[in-house]
Scaffold this active site. Structure first.
Site, PDB file in Angstrom:
ATOM      1  N   ASP A 129      -6.769   3.215  10.919  1.00  0.00           N
ATOM      2  CA  ASP A 129      -6.041   2.678   9.844  1.00  0.00           C
ATOM      3  C   ASP A 129      -7.524   2.863   9.339  1.00  0.00           C
ATOM      4  OD1 ASP A 129      -4.740   1.374   8.495  1.00  0.00           O
ATOM      5  OD2 ASP A 129      -4.189   0.179   9.071  1.00  0.00           O
TER       6      ASP A 129
ATOM      7  N   ASP B  66     -10.783  -0.770  14.594  1.00  0.00           N
ATOM      8  CA  ASP B  66     -11.315   0.015  12.559  1.00  0.00           C
ATOM      9  C   ASP B  66     -12.669  -0.917  13.357  1.00  0.00           C
ATOM     10  OD1 ASP B  66     -10.890  -3.430  12.519  1.00  0.00           O
ATOM     11  OD2 ASP B  66      -8.735  -3.433  12.916  1.00  0.00           O
TER      12      ASP B  66
ATOM     13  N   CYS C 192      -1.934 -17.899  15.554  1.00  0.00           N
ATOM     14  CA  CYS C 192      -0.848 -17.065  16.758  1.00  0.00           C
ATOM     15  C   CYS C 192      -1.429 -17.445  17.613  1.00  0.00           C
ATOM     16  CB  CYS C 192      -1.959 -16.183  16.670  1.00  0.00           C
ATOM     17  SG  CYS C 192      -2.557 -14.798  15.391  1.00  0.00           S
TER      18      CYS C 192
ATOM     19  N   ARG D  63       7.358   0.159   1.336  1.00  0.00           N
ATOM     20  CA  ARG D  63       7.758  -0.963   2.529  1.00  0.00           C
ATOM     21  C   ARG D  63       6.037  -2.005   1.957  1.00  0.00           C
ATOM     22  NH1 ARG D  63       6.051   3.427   4.684  1.00  0.00           N
ATOM     23  NH2 ARG D  63       4.245   3.903   5.997  1.00  0.00           N
TER      24      ARG D  63
ATOM     25  N   ARG E 248       0.919  -0.880   0.068  1.00  0.00           N
ATOM     26  CA  ARG E 248       0.242  -0.035  -0.034  1.00  0.00           C
ATOM     27  C   ARG E 248       0.490   0.964   0.244  1.00  0.00           C
ATOM     28  NH1 ARG E 248      -4.291  -0.981   3.867  1.00  0.00           N
ATOM     29  NH2 ARG E 248      -5.012  -1.917   2.629  1.00  0.00           N
ATOM     30  N   TYR E 249       2.182   1.180   0.958  1.00  0.00           N
ATOM     31  CA  TYR E 249       2.718   1.909   0.880  1.00  0.00           C
ATOM     32  C   TYR E 249       4.215   2.124  -0.115  1.00  0.00           C
ATOM     33  CZ  TYR E 249       0.576   3.381   5.588  1.00  0.00           C
ATOM     34  OH  TYR E 249      -0.232   3.610   6.469  1.00  0.00           O
TER      35      TYR E 249
ATOM     36  N   ARG F 170      -8.796  -9.481  11.835  1.00  0.00           N
ATOM     37  CA  ARG F 170      -7.636 -10.278  10.912  1.00  0.00           C
ATOM     38  C   ARG F 170      -8.917 -11.424  11.297  1.00  0.00           C
ATOM     39  NH1 ARG F 170      -2.330  -8.936   9.897  1.00  0.00           N
ATOM     40  NH2 ARG F 170      -2.253  -7.205   9.547  1.00  0.00           N
TER      41      ARG F 170
ATOM     42  N   LYS G  50      -2.958   4.775   7.482  1.00  0.00           N
ATOM     43  CA  LYS G  50      -2.754   4.953   8.969  1.00  0.00           C
ATOM     44  C   LYS G  50      -2.989   6.636   8.881  1.00  0.00           C
ATOM     45  CE  LYS G  50      -0.190   1.145  10.338  1.00  0.00           C
ATOM     46  NZ  LYS G  50      -0.016   0.966   9.075  1.00  0.00           N
TER      47      LYS G  50
ATOM     48  N   CYS H 120      -9.664  -9.005  17.037  1.00  0.00           N
ATOM     49  CA  CYS H 120      -8.500  -8.719  16.079  1.00  0.00           C
ATOM     50  C   CYS H 120      -9.258  -8.189  15.136  1.00  0.00           C
ATOM     51  CB  CYS H 120      -8.057 -10.633  15.282  1.00  0.00           C
ATOM     52  SG  CYS H 120      -6.848 -10.527  14.687  1.00  0.00           S
TER      53      CYS H 120
ATOM     54  N   CYS I 143      -6.433 -13.254  20.366  1.00  0.00           N
ATOM     55  CA  CYS I 143      -7.511 -11.813  20.599  1.00  0.00           C
ATOM     56  C   CYS I 143      -9.061 -11.442  20.380  1.00  0.00           C
ATOM     57  CB  CYS I 143      -6.873 -10.710  20.292  1.00  0.00           C
ATOM     58  SG  CYS I 143      -4.659 -11.228  20.572  1.00  0.00           S
TER      59      CYS I 143
END
Ligand SMILES: *Cc1c(COP(=O)(O)O)cnc(C)c1O
Ligand code: SF4
Length: 388
Positions: free
Chosen positions: A350, A313, A145, A136, A132-133, A154, A357, A152, A149
């Site tokens: 974000d 988000d 994981c 990077r 996206r950037y 994702r 961000k 989360c 969480c």
């Protein structure tokens, strides 16, 4: 040193620092040997995954039982014994418990929720890379994981074994990075990249390090919080070979700053890794300035630099964790000037739809008239600055 080895200088951390980082309790695992308890493999194999096990660790409420039944098909529950032992068995609003145990809010999809709010799939030139950037990329290496969480971002991918990155996908991702010379920084993510074996991580990091245009990479991991035993000497010695290595971790509450976490950060920092923290702003967990200030002070003592506070988000089923933007701004207002600048992270949203961000700050610029700029400080006193 001539052979390239770095001597590990042993040193003592003062007891008055250490005592701020209490050793985690062992809850129902009191009879487990130190060897097992301190082994990340044992921790991983003995994760709490169902209601029967969980009911032995905490006094489950009816809401938690219902929420578990309703959510387990969509998103696994999995809690390491270490993290589970940090939960208050009698307080359903314990900040550790809220992060690990389902609540009914998860079953509610709010009209503003989105399946892929950050458009990570749209900006995927090859499976496993979000580009996206300009300079990077985000690189997904696993969907597993240590702990899942409840908030989360994702959720749609994480904990779903069918979507795990296979070796073919990994090599395709590496080929993409190799071919794109504008990339200088790789954010290795997941899931949690530390769910990969040391050998697999060594292969990934070594492949990246062999690319002349890659200047640095970061591992985005929550293992220092949920499975600090994973940060072994073997692991940090493997990382050393690939410097400069950065680690971004994810502490959300001061209760997570245990002796085990302290030691994990210490091993990484001693190996020369620069550690930053990305906190998510979560209702009922850390949405007040006092908690965030205490967390950030503890992080700095662990040589972890607070980097971001993320606004929660718009992923599905996490609306019960969301706060207002004003609450985030209020936290920054109570940090900047009142404590070390090093303890003041960037507060970012974000942007839904893949905007990236976007930083937010309280309004310190009062007005600008011609060359006269009026500012206010953290005590709300006004000052003028005259431009040339
Ligand atoms: C967060 C993120 C990065 C890294 O952003 P920094 O501001 O450099 O930490 C890179 N790519 C994507 C897609 C991201 O979401
Ligand atoms: S460790 Fe990160 S990716 Fe894994 S469940 Fe938690 S927030 Fe999601």
């Amino acid at each position: 040193m001539a052979d390239g080895k770095v001597e590990h200088n042993s040193y003592e951390v003062k007891p008055h620092i250490l005592e701020r980082f209490p050793v985690a309790s062992r809850s129902i695992w009191k009879d487990v040997s130190d060897k097992d308890w301190n082994s990340w493999i044992w921790q991983q194999q003995n994760r709490v995954k169902n209601l029967e096990q969980l009911g032995k660790v905490i006094n489950l409420t009816d809401e938690e039982r219902k929420a578990y039944e309703g959510s387990v098909e969509m998103f696994n529950m999995s809690i390491t014994p270490y993290y589970a032992a940090l939960m208050d068995p009698n307080d359903p609003n314990c900040p550790i418990r809220l992060q690990a145990v389902p609540k009914l809010g998860e079953l509610y999809i709010s009209p503003t929720d989105m399946e892929d709010p950050l458009a990570e799939e749209r900006d995927m030139p090859v499976p496993g890379i979000t580009h996206r950037y300009p300079d990077r990329v985000l690189f997904y290496t696993t969907h597993n994981c240590a702990m899942y969480c409840r908030f989360c971002t994702r959720k749609r991918k994480v904990s779903d074994p069918g979507s795990a990155a296979q070796t073919k996908q990994l090599d395709d991702s590496l080929a993409y990075i190799r071919a794109h010379k504008e990339i200088r920084d790789v954010v290795i993510s997941g899931g949690d990249p530390l769910s990969n074996s040391d050998d697999r991580l060594d292969y990934i990091l070594g492949s990246l390090r062999d690319m002349p245009h890659i200047e640095m990479f970061r591992l985005g991991t929550r293992n220092m919080v949920t499975l600090p035993q994973r940060i072994t000497d073997d692991f940090v010695n493997m990382l050393r070979k690939h410097h400069p290595v950065f680690v971004n971790t994810h502490f959300n509450h001061p209760k997570e700053c245990t002796r085990e976490a302290f030691d994990a950060c210490r091993r990484l920092a001693d190996a020369g890794v620069v550690i930053s923290n990305q906190m998510v702003l979560l209702k009922g967990i850390n949405n007040d300035p006092k908690t965030v200030m205490e967390l950030n002070h503890k992080l700095l003592m662990m040589r972890v630099r607070p980097y971001y506070i993320y606004q929660c988000d718009l992923s599905q089923g996490i609306s019960h964790f969301r706060t207002t933007v004003d609450e985030g701004l209020n936290i920054i207002e109570h940090l900047r000037g009142w404590t070390s600048g090093l303890a003041v992270p960037h507060y970012v949203i974000d942007a839904p739809g893949g905007g990236g961000k976007i930083p937010l700050l309280p309004q310190y610029l009062v007005k600008k008239e011609g060359k006269k700029v009026t500012l206010r400080n953290f005590r709300k006193q006004q000052f003028e600055y005259n431009e040339p």
